[in-house]
Enzyme design. Structure first.
Site, PDB file in Angstrom:
ATOM      1  N   LEU A 134       0.870  -1.352   0.103  1.00 46.27           N
ATOM      2  CA  LEU A 134       0.062  -0.054   0.144  1.00 46.27           C
ATOM      3  C   LEU A 134       0.863   1.196   0.003  1.00 46.27           C
ATOM      4  O   LEU A 134       1.616   1.131   0.884  1.00 46.27           O
ATOM      5  CB  LEU A 134      -0.857   0.123   0.933  1.00 46.27           C
ATOM      6  CG  LEU A 134      -2.078  -0.525   1.192  1.00 46.27           C
ATOM      7  CD1 LEU A 134      -2.640  -0.680   2.846  1.00 46.27           C
ATOM      8  CD2 LEU A 134      -3.029  -0.143   0.123  1.00 46.27           C
ATOM      9  N   ASP A 135       0.609   2.163  -0.870  1.00 46.77           N
ATOM     10  CA  ASP A 135       1.288   3.413  -0.785  1.00 46.77           C
ATOM     11  C   ASP A 135       1.543   3.994   0.396  1.00 46.77           C
ATOM     12  O   ASP A 135       0.414   4.001   1.239  1.00 46.77           O
ATOM     13  CB  ASP A 135       0.697   4.486  -1.843  1.00 46.77           C
ATOM     14  CG  ASP A 135       1.121   4.070  -3.310  1.00 46.77           C
ATOM     15  OD1 ASP A 135       1.899   3.310  -3.436  1.00 46.77           O
ATOM     16  OD2 ASP A 135       0.423   4.526  -4.077  1.00 46.77           O
ATOM     17  N   PRO A 136       2.538   4.720   0.990  1.00 55.48           N
ATOM     18  CA  PRO A 136       2.510   5.480   2.329  1.00 55.48           C
ATOM     19  C   PRO A 136       1.544   6.234   2.412  1.00 55.48           C
ATOM     20  O   PRO A 136       0.788   6.605   3.465  1.00 55.48           O
ATOM     21  CB  PRO A 136       3.921   6.327   2.285  1.00 55.48           C
ATOM     22  CG  PRO A 136       4.736   5.508   1.213  1.00 55.48           C
ATOM     23  CD  PRO A 136       3.723   4.871   0.300  1.00 55.48           C
TER      24      PRO A 136
END
Length: 341
Positions: free
Chosen positions: A70-72
């Site tokens: 998951l992207d930050p």
């Protein structure tokens, strides 16, 4: 003026030694075999690997892995696999995903999300019918060009690293499927913002989807919020935060783990007696009267210890992923059950 005194070699050696003596002793973390799936509610600003390492440390686990990044910027469901469960992480990685996304219309950004510089601003002038039509336009089997600001690798280097250096890498479009897009929140009085629920195949870039919807509406768009709500049969309502996990007494943290076969919950089950189970664990094919099936979870006798995954072709049960006898016994130990194999 104070006269400076020369430092002898003995003094130089003693100084760092004294500093070392004054430091508190570092406590060594004793790792242990832990088996199961932690449904983590990832916070914003933390990478998936950072979240994994934190949970691994809190559980003192020997072996761990996550089931897709998951992207930050994104929050929400991040299934973490420990011990025997790591053998089935690919199942969750390949499964459909669900997201709740917030879109900002009228602006496109360099990164496709709120972290990038605004590249273009256009007026927002559409009604709900147009928004629904734009969502329908991007529902079904579509092609997406992976964004430069993504973790996709090129020659062993993430695309976002090239993008930060101003380098554009040629990418091939990929086939993805958007199963559904539901408009959760949009008002004509505030048309610049919309919240949508998306159910899609693995590998879908929601930032790219947001941009595509915005271009269809003629005003552009970027993503301002993203929350993963489901991965296959796993849902966010059973997830726990790192803060809650850390606040628990250490002895209770392992109780938050779901069984490894949670990842295989949608597959049919086959149960073998003790002799057949022992043979299955050696990788031998077994004859069966069951019909062909692409994916199965396989258990031993009572108390039904998970042995691995398999498929059936032409009357043969063929192992795909096998647990070791140590892992099987580890699962039984966690249930406080006696050995059966």
């Amino acid at each position: 003026m104070t006269e400076l005194q020369p430092v002898t070699s003995t003094d130089a050696a003693a100084a760092p030694a004294a500093a070392r003596a004054s430091r508190p002793a570092r406590v060594k973390i004793v790792r242990r075999p832990v088996h199961g799936v932690l449904l983590l509610d990832k916070p914003p600003g933390l990478s998936s690997n950072d979240a994994l390492q934190k949970a691994k440390w809190l559980l003192r686990a020997e072996k761990a892995g996550h089931t897709g990044t998951l992207d930050p910027l994104a929050t929400g469901l991040l299934p973490l696999c420990f011990g025997a469960a790591t053998k089935f992480a690919q199942v969750s990685l390949d499964s459909d995903k669900a997201y709740r996304a917030t879109l900002r219309f009228g602006q496109t950004t360099r990164t496709g999300d709120a972290e990038g510089d605004v590249l273009q601003e256009r007026p927002v002038a559409f009604n709900r019918d147009a928004l629904e039509a734009a969502c329908a336009r991007w529902t079904g089997a579509i092609k997406q060009l992976p964004p430069m600001y993504s973790a996709l690798k090129h020659n062993g280097k993430a695309l976002y690293e090239y993008a930060r250096d101003g380098v554009e890498i040629e990418r091939a479009e990929r086939d993805v499927t958007i199963h559904t897009i539901a408009i959760v929140d949009w008002h004509h009085e505030n048309p610049e913002t919309a919240t949508i629920d998306v159910r899609c195949s693995k590998g879908t870039y929601i930032r790219t989807l947001a941009e595509s919807i915005g271009e269809t509406l003629g005003c552009g768009a970027h993503l301002t919020g993203l929350r993963r709500t489901a991965s296959g049969p796993l849902t966010l309502d059973r997830a726990i935060t790192l803060e809650a996990l850390e606040a628990m007494p250490e002895a209770e943290r392992e109780s938050c783990l779901a069984a490894p076969d949670t990842l295989l919950a949608e597959w049919p089950a086959v149960r073998l007696d003790a002799n057949e189970a022992a043979r299955f664990l050696t990788g031998l094919r077994r004859r069966t009267s069951e019909p062909d099936c692409a994916h199965l979870r396989v258990y031993g006798p009572e108390p039904h210890a998970l042995l691995g995954s398999a498929h059936i072709t032409a009357g043969e049960l063929i192992a795909d992923r096998l647990l070791s006898p140590t892992e099987v016994q580890g699962l039984l130990n966690e249930l406080n059950l006696p050995r059966t194999l």
